[in-house]
Motif scaffolding. Structure first.
Motif, PDB file in Angstrom:
ATOM      1  N   VAL A 199       0.843  -1.200   0.000  1.00  0.00           N
ATOM      2  CA  VAL A 199       0.000   0.000   0.000  1.00  0.00           C
ATOM      3  C   VAL A 199       0.880   1.252   0.000  1.00  0.00           C
ATOM      4  O   VAL A 199       0.601   2.213  -0.719  1.00  0.00           O
ATOM      5  N   VAL A 200       1.956   1.242   0.776  1.00  0.00           N
ATOM      6  CA  VAL A 200       2.875   2.385   0.798  1.00  0.00           C
ATOM      7  C   VAL A 200       3.474   2.598  -0.595  1.00  0.00           C
ATOM      8  O   VAL A 200       3.516   3.726  -1.103  1.00  0.00           O
ATOM      9  N   LYS A 201       3.897   1.525  -1.228  1.00  0.00           N
ATOM     10  CA  LYS A 201       4.474   1.606  -2.580  1.00  0.00           C
ATOM     11  C   LYS A 201       3.442   2.143  -3.570  1.00  0.00           C
ATOM     12  O   LYS A 201       3.743   3.033  -4.371  1.00  0.00           O
ATOM     13  N   LEU A 202       2.222   1.639  -3.495  1.00  0.00           N
ATOM     14  CA  LEU A 202       1.146   2.106  -4.365  1.00  0.00           C
ATOM     15  C   LEU A 202       0.891   3.597  -4.141  1.00  0.00           C
ATOM     16  O   LEU A 202       0.738   4.354  -5.104  1.00  0.00           O
ATOM     17  N   ALA A 203       0.895   4.014  -2.884  1.00  0.00           N
ATOM     18  CA  ALA A 203       0.657   5.425  -2.568  1.00  0.00           C
ATOM     19  C   ALA A 203       1.761   6.305  -3.137  1.00  0.00           C
ATOM     20  O   ALA A 203       1.494   7.378  -3.697  1.00  0.00           O
ATOM     21  N   LYS A 204       2.997   5.856  -3.014  1.00  0.00           N
ATOM     22  CA  LYS A 204       4.128   6.647  -3.509  1.00  0.00           C
ATOM     23  C   LYS A 204       4.138   6.734  -5.033  1.00  0.00           C
ATOM     24  O   LYS A 204       4.658   7.695  -5.600  1.00  0.00           O
ATOM     25  N   GLU A 205       3.553   5.756  -5.693  1.00  0.00           N
ATOM     26  CA  GLU A 205       3.507   5.737  -7.160  1.00  0.00           C
ATOM     27  C   GLU A 205       2.253   6.416  -7.712  1.00  0.00           C
ATOM     28  O   GLU A 205       2.139   6.617  -8.916  1.00  0.00           O
ATOM     29  N   SER A 206       1.320   6.764  -6.835  1.00  0.00           N
ATOM     30  CA  SER A 206       0.042   7.346  -7.251  1.00  0.00           C
ATOM     31  C   SER A 206       0.105   8.869  -7.221  1.00  0.00           C
ATOM     32  O   SER A 206       0.956   9.452  -6.553  1.00  0.00           O
ATOM     33  N   ALA A 207      -0.837   9.472  -7.904  1.00  0.00           N
ATOM     34  CA  ALA A 207      -0.927  10.934  -7.933  1.00  0.00           C
ATOM     35  C   ALA A 207      -1.865  11.420  -6.826  1.00  0.00           C
ATOM     36  O   ALA A 207      -2.704  10.664  -6.330  1.00  0.00           O
TER      37      ALA A 207
END
Length: 92
Positions: A75-83
């Motif tokens: 989830v952290v990785k997804l958040a960092k890759e999201s706008a």
């Protein structure tokens, strides 16, 4: 309430416990429905105030994963890759 325990430490203050539980609750939300990226990052930053060490973060997230089946790092990785403004939803 979930059927598992959150990884907590006895030496944390009430505010610190709340910050950690709120973070793991947002991880759950990303798996079970979705969570707004900014909301998640706000809780992640609060979690990092309590757990600044990457080693301790990994330990706590591993304990949470073993208990819940949810991988906080994803989830952290997804958040960092999201706008900004994105909804985070982990596809299992």
């Amino acid at each position: 309430m979930s059927g598992y325990q959150y990884p907590l430490r006895a030496d944390w203050s009430t505010e610190e416990v709340v910050a950690v539980v709120d973070f793991f609750t947002k991880v759950e939300q990303a798996y079970e429905s979705s969570v707004e990226r900014e909301e998640f990052m706000k809780h992640y930053r609060a979690f990092k105030q309590v757990v600044p060490s990457m080693a301790e973060e990994k330990t706590l997230c591993k304990e949470f994963e073993e208990s819940s089946g949810y991988v906080a790092f994803r989830v952290v990785k997804l958040a960092k890759e999201s706008a900004a403004g994105d909804q985070l939803k982990v596809k299992q």
